[in-house]
Motif scaffolding. Structure first.
Motif, short mmCIF file in Angstrom:
data_model
loop_
_atom_site.label_atom_id
_atom_site.label_comp_id
_atom_site.label_asym_id
_atom_site.label_seq_id
_atom_site.Cartn_x
_atom_site.Cartn_y
_atom_site.Cartn_z
N GLU A 12 -1.86 -59.71 -55.58
CA GLU A 12 -2.85 -58.75 -56.08
C GLU A 12 -4.25 -59.03 -55.57
N VAL A 13 -4.32 -59.49 -54.33
CA VAL A 13 -5.59 -59.72 -53.64
C VAL A 13 -5.87 -58.49 -52.78
N LEU A 14 -7.07 -57.96 -52.87
CA LEU A 14 -7.43 -56.81 -52.07
C LEU A 14 -7.68 -57.23 -50.63
N PHE A 15 -7.60 -56.28 -49.70
CA PHE A 15 -7.82 -56.55 -48.29
C PHE A 15 -9.06 -55.80 -47.85
N GLY A 16 -10.04 -56.53 -47.31
CA GLY A 16 -11.26 -55.93 -46.80
C GLY A 16 -11.27 -55.98 -45.28
N LEU A 17 -11.41 -54.83 -44.67
CA LEU A 17 -11.50 -54.72 -43.22
C LEU A 17 -12.83 -54.05 -42.91
N GLY A 18 -13.78 -54.85 -42.44
CA GLY A 18 -15.13 -54.33 -42.26
C GLY A 18 -15.67 -53.90 -43.61
N GLY A 19 -16.25 -52.73 -43.68
CA GLY A 19 -16.85 -52.24 -44.91
C GLY A 19 -15.87 -51.58 -45.87
N VAL B 117 -11.26 -60.28 -52.74
CA VAL B 117 -11.08 -59.50 -51.51
C VAL B 117 -11.04 -60.43 -50.31
N PHE B 118 -9.89 -60.52 -49.64
CA PHE B 118 -9.77 -61.24 -48.39
C PHE B 118 -10.38 -60.33 -47.32
N THR B 119 -11.45 -60.80 -46.65
CA THR B 119 -12.25 -59.93 -45.79
C THR B 119 -12.30 -60.44 -44.35
N VAL B 120 -12.06 -59.54 -43.41
CA VAL B 120 -12.21 -59.81 -41.98
C VAL B 120 -13.04 -58.69 -41.37
N THR B 121 -13.65 -58.98 -40.22
CA THR B 121 -14.47 -57.96 -39.57
C THR B 121 -13.64 -57.03 -38.71
N LYS B 122 -12.56 -57.55 -38.13
CA LYS B 122 -11.67 -56.76 -37.28
C LYS B 122 -10.24 -57.18 -37.56
N PHE B 123 -9.33 -56.24 -37.44
CA PHE B 123 -7.92 -56.49 -37.74
C PHE B 123 -7.35 -57.64 -36.92
N ASP B 124 -7.70 -57.71 -35.64
CA ASP B 124 -7.11 -58.73 -34.78
C ASP B 124 -7.67 -60.13 -35.02
#
Length: 126
Positions: A96-103, A69-76
């Motif tokens: 096939e990597v998931l995208f994590g945006l916050g929780g 899961v590639f994870t960021v806290t905020k989209f920008d």
């Protein structure tokens, strides 16, 4: 959208626009989301609308693999415009990597994933 991706390893990315800003809050949030400290990649002092020379982002994108899961806290924090976001999200989807945006963790079969165009040149939708 999945509330979590059980068993999936998260890779985090944080960015601040100026050298004077701090990424402590983003780093703490990423740790709270389950990103291991050694899998958090950071860019400092990058503002504007380009992805050029963002080594932390390049490292984070290189560190993911299918089902992680590639994870960021905020989209920008990871993209400065919709064309750039489309390129990154399309690349993640193809790998096939998931995208994590916050929780939230998004996969490519949910409504969010369906909004990412298959053609990276089609920046009209996202």
């Amino acid at each position: 959208m999945n509330a979590s991706a059980p068993g999936a390893v998260r890779v985090g990315y944080a960015r601040c626009s100026t050298d004077e800003q701090d990424v402590v809050v983003q780093t703490e949030q990423l740790l709270g989301l389950g990103v291991p400290a050694d899998r958090i990649y950071i860019d400092r002092g990058f503002s504007g609308t380009t992805r050029r020379n963002r080594g932390g982002l390049d490292q984070a994108l290189a560190a993911v693999w299918p089902a992680s899961v590639f994870t960021v806290t905020k989209f920008d924090r990871f993209a400065r415009n919709m064309a750039e976001a489309n390129q990154i999200l399309t690349d993640l989807s193809e790998r096939e990597v998931l995208f994590g945006l916050g929780g939230s963790v998004y996969d490519w079969n949910d409504p969010f994933g369906q909004a990412v165009p298959a053609d990276p040149g089609d920046g009209r939708r996202i």
